[in-house]
Enzyme design. Structure first.
Site, PDB file in Angstrom:
ATOM      1  N   ASP A  10       0.663  -1.035   0.156  1.00 22.80           N
ATOM      2  CA  ASP A  10      -0.468   0.124   0.021  1.00 22.80           C
ATOM      3  C   ASP A  10       1.333   0.928  -0.145  1.00 22.80           C
ATOM      4  O   ASP A  10       1.651   0.762   0.675  1.00 22.80           O
ATOM      5  CB  ASP A  10      -1.102   0.158   1.506  1.00 22.80           C
ATOM      6  CG  ASP A  10      -1.773   1.165   1.523  1.00 22.80           C
ATOM      7  OD1 ASP A  10      -2.546   1.839   0.407  1.00 22.80           O
ATOM      8  OD2 ASP A  10      -2.220   1.837   2.741  1.00 22.80           O
ATOM      9  N   SER A  11       0.399   3.095  -0.125  1.00 22.67           N
ATOM     10  CA  SER A  11       1.382   3.654  -0.114  1.00 22.67           C
ATOM     11  C   SER A  11       1.690   3.671   1.423  1.00 22.67           C
ATOM     12  O   SER A  11       1.915   4.542   1.490  1.00 22.67           O
ATOM     13  CB  SER A  11       0.037   4.650  -0.515  1.00 22.67           C
ATOM     14  OG  SER A  11      -0.896   4.597   0.379  1.00 22.67           O
ATOM     15  N   TYR A  42      -1.011   8.260  -2.618  1.00 20.85           N
ATOM     16  CA  TYR A  42      -1.051   8.977  -3.830  1.00 20.85           C
ATOM     17  C   TYR A  42      -1.897   9.021  -4.577  1.00 20.85           C
ATOM     18  O   TYR A  42      -1.920   9.493  -5.581  1.00 20.85           O
ATOM     19  CB  TYR A  42      -1.178   6.553  -4.057  1.00 20.85           C
ATOM     20  CG  TYR A  42       0.148   5.928  -4.060  1.00 20.85           C
ATOM     21  CD1 TYR A  42       1.481   6.473  -3.177  1.00 20.85           C
ATOM     22  CD2 TYR A  42       0.433   4.186  -4.404  1.00 20.85           C
ATOM     23  CE1 TYR A  42       2.292   5.296  -3.189  1.00 20.85           C
ATOM     24  CE2 TYR A  42       1.485   3.766  -3.961  1.00 20.85           C
ATOM     25  CZ  TYR A  42       2.790   4.268  -3.364  1.00 20.85           C
ATOM     26  OH  TYR A  42       3.662   3.298  -3.001  1.00 20.85           O
ATOM     27  N   GLY A  43      -2.768   9.021  -3.754  1.00 17.01           N
ATOM     28  CA  GLY A  43      -4.698   9.312  -3.966  1.00 17.01           C
ATOM     29  C   GLY A  43      -4.212  11.327  -4.487  1.00 17.01           C
ATOM     30  O   GLY A  43      -5.664  11.042  -5.212  1.00 17.01           O
ATOM     31  N   CYS A  73      -4.195  -1.507  -1.893  1.00 11.81           N
ATOM     32  CA  CYS A  73      -4.970   0.179  -1.938  1.00 11.81           C
ATOM     33  C   CYS A  73      -5.591   0.417  -3.621  1.00 11.81           C
ATOM     34  O   CYS A  73      -5.400  -0.006  -4.453  1.00 11.81           O
ATOM     35  CB  CYS A  73      -2.842   0.611  -2.695  1.00 11.81           C
ATOM     36  SG  CYS A  73      -2.988   2.473  -3.424  1.00 11.81           S
ATOM     37  N   THR A  75      -6.381   2.781  -4.541  1.00 16.59           N
ATOM     38  CA  THR A  75      -5.272   4.308  -5.455  1.00 16.59           C
ATOM     39  C   THR A  75      -5.204   3.092  -6.942  1.00 16.59           C
ATOM     40  O   THR A  75      -5.529   3.640  -7.947  1.00 16.59           O
ATOM     41  CB  THR A  75      -4.869   4.986  -4.923  1.00 16.59           C
ATOM     42  OG1 THR A  75      -5.396   5.724  -3.602  1.00 16.59           O
ATOM     43  CG2 THR A  75      -4.561   6.067  -5.723  1.00 16.59           C
ATOM     44  N   GLU A 151      -3.094   8.839   8.391  1.00 11.74           N
ATOM     45  CA  GLU A 151      -1.895   8.851   8.698  1.00 11.74           C
ATOM     46  C   GLU A 151      -0.780   9.613  10.133  1.00 11.74           C
ATOM     47  O   GLU A 151       0.117   9.312  10.619  1.00 11.74           O
ATOM     48  CB  GLU A 151      -0.774   8.884   7.257  1.00 11.74           C
ATOM     49  CG  GLU A 151      -0.651   8.558   6.380  1.00 11.74           C
ATOM     50  CD  GLU A 151      -0.389   6.975   5.841  1.00 11.74           C
ATOM     51  OE1 GLU A 151       1.438   7.051   6.755  1.00 11.74           O
ATOM     52  OE2 GLU A 151      -0.251   5.808   5.996  1.00 11.74           O
ATOM     53  N   CYS A 185     -11.355   2.926  -0.154  1.00  9.09           N
ATOM     54  CA  CYS A 185      -9.534   3.207   0.836  1.00  9.09           C
ATOM     55  C   CYS A 185      -9.275   2.719   1.242  1.00  9.09           C
ATOM     56  O   CYS A 185     -10.134   2.716   2.327  1.00  9.09           O
ATOM     57  CB  CYS A 185      -9.425   4.851   0.576  1.00  9.09           C
ATOM     58  SG  CYS A 185      -7.553   5.172   1.423  1.00  9.09           S
ATOM     59  N   THR A 186      -8.300   1.557   1.685  1.00  8.56           N
ATOM     60  CA  THR A 186      -8.010   0.987   3.100  1.00  8.56           C
ATOM     61  C   THR A 186      -7.079   1.752   3.905  1.00  8.56           C
ATOM     62  O   THR A 186      -7.452   1.017   5.425  1.00  8.56           O
ATOM     63  CB  THR A 186      -6.863   0.061   2.109  1.00  8.56           C
ATOM     64  OG1 THR A 186      -5.989   0.683   1.735  1.00  8.56           O
ATOM     65  CG2 THR A 186      -7.585  -1.410   1.353  1.00  8.56           C
ATOM     66  N   HIS A 187      -6.637   2.609   4.184  1.00  3.62           N
ATOM     67  CA  HIS A 187      -7.265   3.651   5.447  1.00  3.62           C
ATOM     68  C   HIS A 187      -7.991   3.624   6.363  1.00  3.62           C
ATOM     69  O   HIS A 187      -8.109   3.778   6.656  1.00  3.62           O
ATOM     70  CB  HIS A 187      -6.456   5.312   4.735  1.00  3.62           C
ATOM     71  CG  HIS A 187      -5.219   4.945   4.760  1.00  3.62           C
ATOM     72  ND1 HIS A 187      -4.853   4.789   3.289  1.00  3.62           N
ATOM     73  CD2 HIS A 187      -3.665   5.468   5.632  1.00  3.62           C
ATOM     74  CE1 HIS A 187      -2.862   4.490   3.824  1.00  3.62           C
ATOM     75  NE2 HIS A 187      -2.958   5.525   5.230  1.00  3.62           N
TER      76      HIS A 187
END
Ligand code: DGL
Length: 270
Positions: A10-11, A42-43, A73, A75, A151, A185-187
């Site tokens: 992932d990013s 990345y998005g 990810c 994105t 993040e 989005c995996t976040h």
């Protein structure tokens, strides 16, 4: 049987939502995780940049002898749909599995999708959903501030800043009456308590990392690619910036501390 590890990238930290699920589903499998923390997000980048980064991330995992790659990810999954064709091992992304789960779950046929700007503008989710059921109404909303909030650990269910941002982004989806919302989005699953409370109780949240992990585990099982060892899982974590922040926020994602060392690597040179 195949004792090689599973590769996940992932990013940044978001892919750990898929790792968490893989740990539950496949407790004996070893994993290699790469979080591109030096180049997150990345998005907000161009399709070309995301493609170049994703190719480097996948090459790094392949150099570690993985038996399958999961692009955890949204994105990468949405902007580089064909990128897995470059690989000699099975490749999974998050779009198909989450679209399937949402189409199966919705009752009123109104599905919301949230993701990074790149994911929403790619239109990949809408196309995947309509490919499954042309009668679905799809409402999409980019939520670019969610990734930096996660993040930077603004993830407590009581966090007022994240709640305020969520109210602003999610208001139109709530008003549209969606009964199912893809966290594209995996976040985002890490702030699902806030997202869920803003959307209201009746709205089902689809965790894209989880759905992709489920699809991957089913496929490995079907293809006889699960590991045969009874030994302890040996997972490795790599990042492209200072590991300290990653390690502390990773605990929130995984529900346990990261076992072993998180190593910093230079992805441009890997
Ligand atoms: N986890 C990534 C995704 O699912 C984060 C996006 C980003 O780096 O902007 O899209």
């Amino acid at each position: 049987m195949d004792n090689r590890p599973i590769g996940v990238f992932d990013s940044g930290l978001g892919g750990l939502t898929a790792v968490k699920e893989l740990e539950k589903l496949l407790p004996r499998e070893s994993l290699v995780y790469f979080g591109d923390t030096g180049r997150v997000p990345y998005g907000t980048r161009s399709r070309e940049a995301v493609r170049r980064y994703a190719s480097q991330d996948m090459a790094f995992l392949m150099d570690h002898g993985v038996k399958a790659v999961l692009a955890a990810c949204g994105t990468v999954s949405s902007t580089c749909a064909d990128i897995g064709q470059e690989l000699p091992v099975p490749y999974f992304d998050v779009i198909g599995p989450s679209a399937k789960a949402a189409a199966a779950r919705t009752k009123n046929k109104k599905v919301g999708v949230i993701g990074t700007s790149a994911t929403i503008h790619s239109d990949a989710y809408r196309q995947a959903l309509l490919g499954l059921d042309y009668d679905l109404e799809v409402y999409s909303q980019p939520c670019p501030l969610f990734v930096p909030l996660v993040e930077n650990a603004f993830v407590s269910p009581q966090d007022e800043v994240t709640r305020l941002v969520a109210q602003r982004y999610l208001g139109p989806l709530r008003e549209a009456g969606v009964d199912t919302l893809i966290l594209g989005c995996t976040h985002y699953p890490i702030i699902s308590a806030i997202i869920g409370s803003v959307m209201g109780q009746g709205v089902a949240l689809i965790d894209s990392g989880r759905e992709a992990a489920l699809a991957l585990s089913r496929r490995l099982e079907q293809d006889g690619l699960l590991c045969g060892s009874d030994g302890p899982r040996e997972s490795s974590f790599y990042v492209s910036d200072e590991p300290e922040n990653f390690t502390s926020v990773a605990e929130l994602f995984l529900g346990h501390s990261v076992q072993g060392r998180t190593e910093r690597i230079d992805i441009e040179d890997a």
